[in-house]
Design a protein around this motif. Structure first.
Motif, mmCIF file in Angstrom:
data_model
loop_
_atom_site.group_PDB
_atom_site.id
_atom_site.type_symbol
_atom_site.label_atom_id
_atom_site.label_comp_id
_atom_site.label_asym_id
_atom_site.label_seq_id
_atom_site.Cartn_x
_atom_site.Cartn_y
_atom_site.Cartn_z
ATOM 1 N N LYS A 215 41.078 42.970 41.892
ATOM 2 C CA LYS A 215 40.589 43.815 40.800
ATOM 3 C C LYS A 215 41.476 45.047 40.673
ATOM 4 N N PRO A 216 42.025 45.311 39.482
ATOM 5 C CA PRO A 216 42.922 46.462 39.326
ATOM 6 C C PRO A 216 42.157 47.779 39.280
ATOM 7 N N ASP A 217 42.900 48.843 39.498
ATOM 8 C CA ASP A 217 42.327 50.178 39.440
ATOM 9 C C ASP A 217 42.634 50.797 38.082
ATOM 10 N N VAL A 218 41.711 51.594 37.562
ATOM 11 C CA VAL A 218 41.938 52.365 36.334
ATOM 12 C C VAL A 218 41.944 53.837 36.726
ATOM 13 N N PRO A 219 43.115 54.473 36.772
ATOM 14 C CA PRO A 219 43.174 55.884 37.207
ATOM 15 C C PRO A 219 42.318 56.782 36.329
ATOM 16 N N ALA A 220 41.787 57.819 36.941
ATOM 17 C CA ALA A 220 40.922 58.749 36.203
ATOM 18 C C ALA A 220 41.659 59.366 35.024
ATOM 19 N N TRP A 221 42.971 59.631 35.206
ATOM 20 C CA TRP A 221 43.719 60.267 34.118
ATOM 21 C C TRP A 221 43.915 59.336 32.923
ATOM 22 N N ALA A 222 43.656 58.052 33.096
ATOM 23 C CA ALA A 222 43.800 57.115 31.978
ATOM 24 C C ALA A 222 42.494 56.886 31.235
ATOM 25 N N THR A 223 41.397 57.469 31.743
ATOM 26 C CA THR A 223 40.091 57.235 31.127
ATOM 27 C C THR A 223 39.568 58.443 30.364
ATOM 28 N N ASP A 224 39.713 59.608 30.931
ATOM 29 C CA ASP A 224 39.209 60.829 30.306
ATOM 30 C C ASP A 224 40.213 61.327 29.262
ATOM 31 N N LEU A 479 51.261 54.150 35.577
ATOM 32 C CA LEU A 479 50.172 53.224 35.902
ATOM 33 C C LEU A 479 50.614 52.250 36.992
ATOM 34 N N ALA A 480 51.822 51.700 36.836
ATOM 35 C CA ALA A 480 52.323 50.707 37.797
ATOM 36 C C ALA A 480 52.473 51.313 39.190
ATOM 37 N N GLU A 481 52.911 52.574 39.244
ATOM 38 C CA GLU A 481 53.096 53.227 40.544
ATOM 39 C C GLU A 481 51.781 53.335 41.314
ATOM 40 N N GLU A 482 50.681 53.443 40.578
ATOM 41 C CA GLU A 482 49.369 53.548 41.223
ATOM 42 C C GLU A 482 48.667 52.195 41.289
ATOM 43 N N GLY A 483 49.376 51.139 40.892
ATOM 44 C CA GLY A 483 48.772 49.811 40.900
ATOM 45 C C GLY A 483 47.600 49.715 39.944
ATOM 46 N N GLY A 484 47.675 50.451 38.842
ATOM 47 C CA GLY A 484 46.550 50.512 37.913
ATOM 48 C C GLY A 484 46.909 50.061 36.514
#
Length: 830
Positions: A215-224, A479-484
């Motif tokens: 399951k991938p991660d969705v960084p907080a900075w990509a949601t808010d 995004l890729a650097e954080e695996g998200g």
């Protein structure tokens, strides 16, 4: 195909006993008409008609084609009859089924919610076609029919609880769906624990996890939204450090190209107006010019530190009996250079409505030649293709002017402010969201740019794409650097996994709430989840209500439902349990001025309690809070005296709804302490109030201003968004109109609006012109105003000057319009 398979007069269908004339239809009628326990789905009768005995067709999804037993001609004839005449019998069969189910399942339909379902709600529950779209009115029980449909499907053993999913757009709404489902199933004595209620995002992550094993991660900075914009600004700073070219592009776009250009010859919306009502455009250095193109040139000159004068008097006297003194567009005093900007296209032609314009161009050229003054020229064509800036740079630097680009040059007071960094970042974030939602890569975006209508300011759009290309690349790298991944990628990836069969979906019934908020990526995921035969998609929404554009919502997903899902039953919930009929009529008339809205006729049995609309005007903005407090005090007294009945919770509930969070009245907490024993008060933005209701709705700022917070907001979608979005709603202030509809329809009793003299909202003006509300002062005295014909926001007021009284716009000095005086007309007659 679109229709109401469960509509019509029940008595007509009960008395229809004769079998159809067509042999194919008789077979259909015999097979299903008498004892059909299931809804006869569209997929069962339309896509694959199968030839049986004597040209009779019957649809069974899993049955293979039988051999033709007729000649090809007879087969084709029978097929043609089927294709053109199957629908009336299909409707008749399903109507018989619906009437039977209304009776057989009456106990469930009456008990699933706290009050029995209405017939239109029950019909929506029973309609089990493959694709069903329910267009609901505000307060019509959208959540009720979703919960009831799940209960009905399980009760009739159409599917198990774990084969049903209810999807919402945020966690709070999903939790409410789950809670409502648990309560309803408990009320019915059923076990619905397996029914899933989730968000699109949670479901998408689960699908990707199942398909890939991770399951991938969705960084907080990509949601808010705020955090996303901050991340973009960090990326921009990084790109500026790496490239002076990018830095210049970013500064140029903010300073010079913050505004789009209207098509050539089209009337413009001004920032200011002269005394004759002519619109003027403000520039970064505080000038007021007569065209958008001139404003772009002024802003470029200011950004580069070039000293110039606008429309100064020509050095030679040219005034005569017929003409005023000549004023060239630009003059550069340091190098004694004149500059005319001509509204000419590539062929040297002016817009058709500019009569005798070319003759004026020739006169100016001849005058400069005759007087020996130096003139340079620019044209509309040069501005629109971007060539004007290289041209001006050459002309100026060749004469000794040194260009000094500086994005931090001080802006004079009262001037146009450049686009702020955060504003541009927000535009870019929205663009990324829509571009990803629509699966558009760089090449496709540029193709869309090339195909934009003639008159579009394509040079500006091209500059924007040049900016956004490296930003998107850095965004994806981060995004890729954080695996998200971000939400848009996640929805598209989940849809692709399902489309390609890499993840098997167990849901036979997929229901989506608030479908007007669907993005194209969400619609794609829904379509993928029900692509296999026998699956059902049930979408509920209200296209009259505001949509979450910032999250990629695309209203065309709902208004073009059939093109997305191939076919669909269109059902309507037209009875509201909230607003009294008079408020339904006002709000419906207001929102349906937009012809793209899906038609419905909203009706209500809710009794009226006092006037449904009131509007109060004060002289100054500082008086608004006192006016609202006086209204609350009056309401409190009437409640205490028993003249106003208490609401559902033993109090009277009041929402204060603002267009912005900043509209929240500061004394709200103090008002609660004064009146809280009888009046329950809360502040919400209009956007966040969706799904909520109160007895009374107060709108504290029904204000339209030239600058600052306004309702409706004067900000529109930046035209660059057209490259990332499908052609959507083009009706003026369409989204703001839907937002006001949301505000109006939160009230169970009355909506009370407050405004300020000279700043009355254009929406309030519209209600006044429709004669559905009268604006009064706090004493109930009617207020009449004459709207300024120039700026269309201020009002004509009487002022006193050195020569006595005169009339002008209340927005002076921004609008300097003055209506002709009565003495002027008297003198003209003499």
């Amino acid at each position: 195909m679109q229709g109401r398979a469960s509509g019509g007069d029940p008595k007509r269908f009960r008395s229809a006993r004769r079998p159809p004339a067509c042999p194919a239809h008789r077979s259909l009628y015999r097979s299903f008409g008498a004892s059909l326990r299931y809804y006869l789905r569209h997929s069962q009768v339309v896509p694959r008609p199968y030839l049986l005995n004597r040209s009779c067709f019957i649809a069974e999804p899993d049955q293979k084609y039988s051999a033709r037993r007729q000649s090809p001609g007879a087969y084709d004839k029978a097929l043609s009859l089927w294709e053109h005449r199957w629908q009336p019998d299909w409707v008749q069969i399903n109507e018989k089924h619906t009437l039977r189910e209304l009776n057989v399942c009456k106990a469930l339909l009456d008990s699933v919610e706290s009050r029995p379902l209405t017939e239109e709600q029950a019909r929506a529950v029973i309609c089990f076609d493959n694709r069903v779209q329910v267009v609901a009115s505000a307060g019509s029980g959208k959540t009720s029919i979703m919960v009831a449909k799940a209960a009905y499907a399980i009760h009739r053993k159409f599917m198990a609880p774990h084969n049903i999913v209810l999807m919402a757009f945020n966690k709070k709404a999903a939790e409410e769906l789950k809670d409502r489902t648990i309560r309803s199933f408990k009320r019915l004595g059923m076990d619905g624990s397996g029914v899933e209620a989730t968000t699109f995002h949670a479901l998408g992550l689960s699908i990707i996890g199942t398909a890939t094993g991770k399951k991938p991660d969705v960084p907080a900075w990509a949601t808010d939204t705020s955090a996303s914009c901050e991340k973009i600004l960090m990326i921009v700073d990084h790109l500026k450090d790496q490239s002076n070219e990018f830095r210049t592009r970013w500064d140029m776009f903010r300073m010079v190209f913050g505004r789009d250009l209207s098509p050539p010859g089209q009337p413009i919306e001004g920032d200011a107006w002269d005394k004759d009502g002519t619109p003027l455009i403000k520039t970064l250095d505080g000038k007021r010019v007569r065209s958008q193109e001139e404003a772009i040139i002024c802003n470029w000159l200011f950004y580069n530190g070039v000293h110039y004068e606008y429309e100064c008097l020509y050095e030679r006297d040219t005034a005569n009996v017929m003409h005023r003194q000549y004023k060239p567009d630009f003059y550069y005093p340091d190098i004694q250079l004149y500059h005319e900007h001509f509204a000419l296209d590539a062929q040297g032609k002016a817009p058709p409505q500019f009569k005798d314009y070319v003759e004026g161009v020739k006169w100016k050229r001849q005058l400069h030649h005759k007087m020996g003054t130096v003139l340079i020229e620019t044209t509309s064509h040069q501005v629109r293709n971007g060539g004007v800036f290289d041209h001006l740079a050459r002309e100026l630097t060749s004469r000794g002017v040194k260009l000094d680009p500086n994005p931090s040059r001080p802006i004079p007071q009262g001037a146009l402010w450049p686009m702020k960094d955060m504003e541009l970042a927000s535009l870019i974030r929205s663009f990324i969201s829509h571009a990803k939602s629509n699966c558009l890569n760089s090449e496709q975006l540029r193709h869309r740019l090339d195909n934009m209508p003639a008159g579009s300011f394509k040079y500006r759009h091209r500059m924007f794409l040049d900016l956004i290309g490296p930003i998107i690349a850095c965004w994806n790298s981060a995004l890729a650097e954080e695996g998200g991944i971000d939400f848009e990628d996640m929805l598209n990836m989940a849809a692709e996994h399902v489309e390609q069969g890499r993840c098997q979906i167990a849901y036979d019934l997929v229901m989506a709430d608030e479908f007007q908020d669907a993005s194209r990526a969400r619609a794609r995921l829904c379509r993928a989840m029900v692509q296999n035969p026998g699956r059902h998609f049930f979408a509920v929404g209200d296209d009259w209500q505001s949509i979450n554009r910032f999250a990629g919502a695309d209203i065309s997903v709902m208004t073009n439902f059939v093109s997305w899902f191939d076919h669909g039953q269109l059902l309507k919930l037209e009875q509201t349990f909230r607003c009294p009929q008079a408020l339904c009529d006002v709000s419906s008339q207001f929102v349906t001025r937009n012809p793209t809205q899906i038609h419905k006729k909203v009706h209500s049995k809710t009794p009226a309690v006092g006037p449904v609309l009131q509007a109060f005007e004060v002289c100054k903005e500082q008086e608004l809070e006192q006016a609202i407090k006086d209204f609350l005090a009056s309401l409190y007294k009437r409640v205490c005296d028993g003249h106003i009945p208490l609401g559902r919770q033993g109090t009277v509930s009041v929402f204060m709804l603002g267009r912005y969070n900043a509209d929240k009245p500061e004394p709200l907490k103090r008002w609660k302490s004064l009146y809280g024993s009888k009046i329950e008060m809360s502040f919400l933005t209009m956007h966040s109030s969706k799904g909520s209701e109160a007895d009374y709705v107060i709108i504290p700022s029904m204000i339209s201003r030239l600058r600052g917070r306004s309702f409706p907001s004067m900000q529109t979608d930046d035209p660059v968004m057209q490259m990332a979005m499908p052609s959507g709603d083009t009706f003026p202030q369409g989204e703001e109109r839907r937002l006001f509809y949301v505000a109006l329809t939160r009230a169970r009793r009355s909506v009370i609006m407050f405004t300020v003299k000279g700043e009355r909202s254009i929406f309030l003006d519209e209600l006044v012109n429709d004669k559905v509300v009268t604006v009064t002062n706090l004493h109930g005295e009617k207020i009449e105003e004459q709207r300024c014909p120039a700026c269309k926001r201020g009002v004509i007021v009487t002022r006193t000057g050195p020569y006595g009284e005169f009339q002008s716009c209340s927005n002076y000095p921004a609008c300097q319009y003055k209506p002709p005086s009565k003495n002027y007309f008297k003198n003209r007659k003499l």
